[in-house]
Write a protein that holds these residues in place. Structure first.
Motif, PDB file in Angstrom:
ATOM      1  N   GLN A  31     -26.133  36.834   8.635  1.00 51.56           N
ATOM      2  CA  GLN A  31     -24.805  36.580   8.072  1.00 51.56           C
ATOM      3  C   GLN A  31     -24.843  36.626   6.544  1.00 51.56           C
ATOM      4  O   GLN A  31     -23.958  37.197   5.908  1.00 51.56           O
ATOM      5  CB  GLN A  31     -24.270  35.228   8.542  1.00 51.56           C
ATOM      6  CG  GLN A  31     -23.878  35.215  10.007  1.00 51.56           C
ATOM      7  CD  GLN A  31     -23.517  33.829  10.512  1.00 51.56           C
ATOM      8  OE1 GLN A  31     -23.748  32.824   9.832  1.00 51.56           O
ATOM      9  NE2 GLN A  31     -22.972  33.760  11.717  1.00 51.56           N
ATOM     10  N   ASN A  33     -26.991  38.270   4.753  1.00 55.72           N
ATOM     11  CA  ASN A  33     -27.231  39.660   4.400  1.00 55.72           C
ATOM     12  C   ASN A  33     -25.937  40.465   4.447  1.00 55.72           C
ATOM     13  O   ASN A  33     -25.654  41.263   3.551  1.00 55.72           O
ATOM     14  CB  ASN A  33     -28.273  40.265   5.347  1.00 55.72           C
ATOM     15  CG  ASN A  33     -28.675  41.652   4.937  1.00 55.72           C
ATOM     16  OD1 ASN A  33     -28.813  41.952   3.761  1.00 55.72           O
ATOM     17  ND2 ASN A  33     -28.859  42.505   5.924  1.00 55.72           N
ATOM     18  N   GLN A  34     -25.149  40.259   5.498  1.00 56.95           N
ATOM     19  CA  GLN A  34     -23.880  40.971   5.627  1.00 56.95           C
ATOM     20  C   GLN A  34     -22.921  40.596   4.502  1.00 56.95           C
ATOM     21  O   GLN A  34     -22.211  41.460   3.967  1.00 56.95           O
ATOM     22  CB  GLN A  34     -23.244  40.676   6.995  1.00 56.95           C
ATOM     23  CG  GLN A  34     -24.011  41.255   8.164  1.00 56.95           C
ATOM     24  CD  GLN A  34     -24.115  42.764   8.108  1.00 56.95           C
ATOM     25  OE1 GLN A  34     -23.158  43.448   7.787  1.00 56.95           O
ATOM     26  NE2 GLN A  34     -25.287  43.286   8.413  1.00 56.95           N
ATOM     27  N   ALA A  35     -22.894  39.321   4.126  1.00 55.91           N
ATOM     28  CA  ALA A  35     -22.022  38.881   3.034  1.00 55.91           C
ATOM     29  C   ALA A  35     -22.449  39.515   1.710  1.00 55.91           C
ATOM     30  O   ALA A  35     -21.603  39.986   0.935  1.00 55.91           O
ATOM     31  CB  ALA A  35     -22.045  37.357   2.924  1.00 55.91           C
ATOM     32  N   LEU A  37     -24.136  42.308   1.340  1.00 53.41           N
ATOM     33  CA  LEU A  37     -23.873  43.744   1.427  1.00 53.41           C
ATOM     34  C   LEU A  37     -22.399  44.034   1.183  1.00 53.41           C
ATOM     35  O   LEU A  37     -22.057  44.973   0.460  1.00 53.41           O
ATOM     36  CB  LEU A  37     -24.300  44.262   2.801  1.00 53.41           C
ATOM     37  CG  LEU A  37     -24.242  45.769   3.011  1.00 53.41           C
ATOM     38  CD1 LEU A  37     -25.129  46.504   2.018  1.00 53.41           C
ATOM     39  CD2 LEU A  37     -24.666  46.105   4.430  1.00 53.41           C
ATOM     40  N   SER A  38     -21.539  43.208   1.740  1.00 44.45           N
ATOM     41  CA  SER A  38     -20.100  43.370   1.525  1.00 44.45           C
ATOM     42  C   SER A  38     -19.754  43.182   0.053  1.00 44.45           C
ATOM     43  O   SER A  38     -18.970  43.954  -0.519  1.00 44.45           O
ATOM     44  CB  SER A  38     -19.344  42.359   2.387  1.00 44.45           C
ATOM     45  OG  SER A  38     -17.975  42.430   2.143  1.00 44.45           O
ATOM     46  N   GLU A  39     -20.355  42.176  -0.562  1.00 39.68           N
ATOM     47  CA  GLU A  39     -20.126  41.929  -1.993  1.00 39.68           C
ATOM     48  C   GLU A  39     -20.595  43.113  -2.835  1.00 39.68           C
ATOM     49  O   GLU A  39     -19.912  43.549  -3.765  1.00 39.68           O
ATOM     50  CB  GLU A  39     -20.869  40.658  -2.402  1.00 39.68           C
ATOM     51  CG  GLU A  39     -20.618  40.197  -3.804  1.00 39.68           C
ATOM     52  CD  GLU A  39     -21.400  38.929  -4.127  1.00 39.68           C
ATOM     53  OE1 GLU A  39     -21.796  38.781  -5.301  1.00 39.68           O
ATOM     54  OE2 GLU A  39     -21.627  38.099  -3.226  1.00 39.68           O
ATOM     55  N   LYS A  41     -20.887  46.253  -1.859  1.00 33.99           N
ATOM     56  CA  LYS A  41     -19.982  47.379  -1.628  1.00 33.99           C
ATOM     57  C   LYS A  41     -18.698  47.220  -2.437  1.00 33.99           C
ATOM     58  O   LYS A  41     -18.183  48.200  -2.995  1.00 33.99           O
ATOM     59  CB  LYS A  41     -19.654  47.509  -0.145  1.00 33.99           C
ATOM     60  CG  LYS A  41     -20.783  48.088   0.672  1.00 33.99           C
ATOM     61  CD  LYS A  41     -20.401  48.204   2.141  1.00 33.99           C
ATOM     62  CE  LYS A  41     -21.514  48.807   2.960  1.00 33.99           C
ATOM     63  NZ  LYS A  41     -21.151  48.919   4.386  1.00 33.99           N
ATOM     64  N   GLN A  42     -18.181  45.986  -2.517  1.00 35.19           N
ATOM     65  CA  GLN A  42     -16.962  45.740  -3.296  1.00 35.19           C
ATOM     66  C   GLN A  42     -17.201  46.025  -4.773  1.00 35.19           C
ATOM     67  O   GLN A  42     -16.390  46.661  -5.437  1.00 35.19           O
ATOM     68  CB  GLN A  42     -16.482  44.305  -3.119  1.00 35.19           C
ATOM     69  CG  GLN A  42     -15.835  44.033  -1.788  1.00 35.19           C
ATOM     70  CD  GLN A  42     -15.439  42.566  -1.629  1.00 35.19           C
ATOM     71  OE1 GLN A  42     -15.755  41.727  -2.475  1.00 35.19           O
ATOM     72  NE2 GLN A  42     -14.768  42.253  -0.530  1.00 35.19           N
ATOM     73  N   SER A  45     -17.469  49.761  -5.281  1.00 39.21           N
ATOM     74  CA  SER A  45     -16.185  50.459  -5.159  1.00 39.21           C
ATOM     75  C   SER A  45     -15.325  50.213  -6.388  1.00 39.21           C
ATOM     76  O   SER A  45     -14.589  51.091  -6.818  1.00 39.21           O
ATOM     77  CB  SER A  45     -15.453  50.038  -3.891  1.00 39.21           C
ATOM     78  OG  SER A  45     -15.016  48.705  -3.984  1.00 39.21           O
ATOM     79  N   ASP A  59     -26.574  51.297   5.951  1.00 40.20           N
ATOM     80  CA  ASP A  59     -26.354  50.167   6.831  1.00 40.20           C
ATOM     81  C   ASP A  59     -27.723  49.642   7.237  1.00 40.20           C
ATOM     82  O   ASP A  59     -28.465  50.311   7.954  1.00 40.20           O
ATOM     83  CB  ASP A  59     -25.548  50.597   8.050  1.00 40.20           C
ATOM     84  CG  ASP A  59     -25.164  49.421   8.928  1.00 40.20           C
ATOM     85  OD1 ASP A  59     -25.661  48.296   8.695  1.00 40.20           O
ATOM     86  OD2 ASP A  59     -24.362  49.628   9.844  1.00 40.20           O
TER      87      ASP A  59
END
Length: 73
Positions: A31, A33-35, A37-39, A41-42, A45, A59
């Motif tokens: 969890q 790691n996913q958070a 990674l999302s941060e 990516k944001q 972008s 991924d």
């Protein structure tokens, strides 16, 4: 024989508890790691919208080659 069975039973119980503890820890780490990674990516972008060249983020869930092919060294 009964004493051996009791000893093995207790060892099995300990292994099950340890496995559950490690599974929960792995879930928390995934969890986090996913958070992260999302941060990331944001942030990338936002950087891309400012004219920076696009970059791809792999991924990490797809990169587990040891689980998919355990005989490969």
């Amino acid at each position: 024989m009964e004493r051996l069975n009791s000893k093995l039973y207790l060892q099995n119980c300990y292994i099950i508890q340890e496995n559950e503890r490690l599974r929960k820890k792995a879930q928390v780490l995934n969890q986090e790691n996913q958070a992260l990674l999302s941060e990331l990516k944001q942030k990338l972008s936002k950087g891309n919208s400012k004219g920076n060249p696009p970059s791809s983020i792999p991924d990490l869930n797809l990169c587990s080659t040891s689980a998919s092919n355990p005989n490969q060294k």
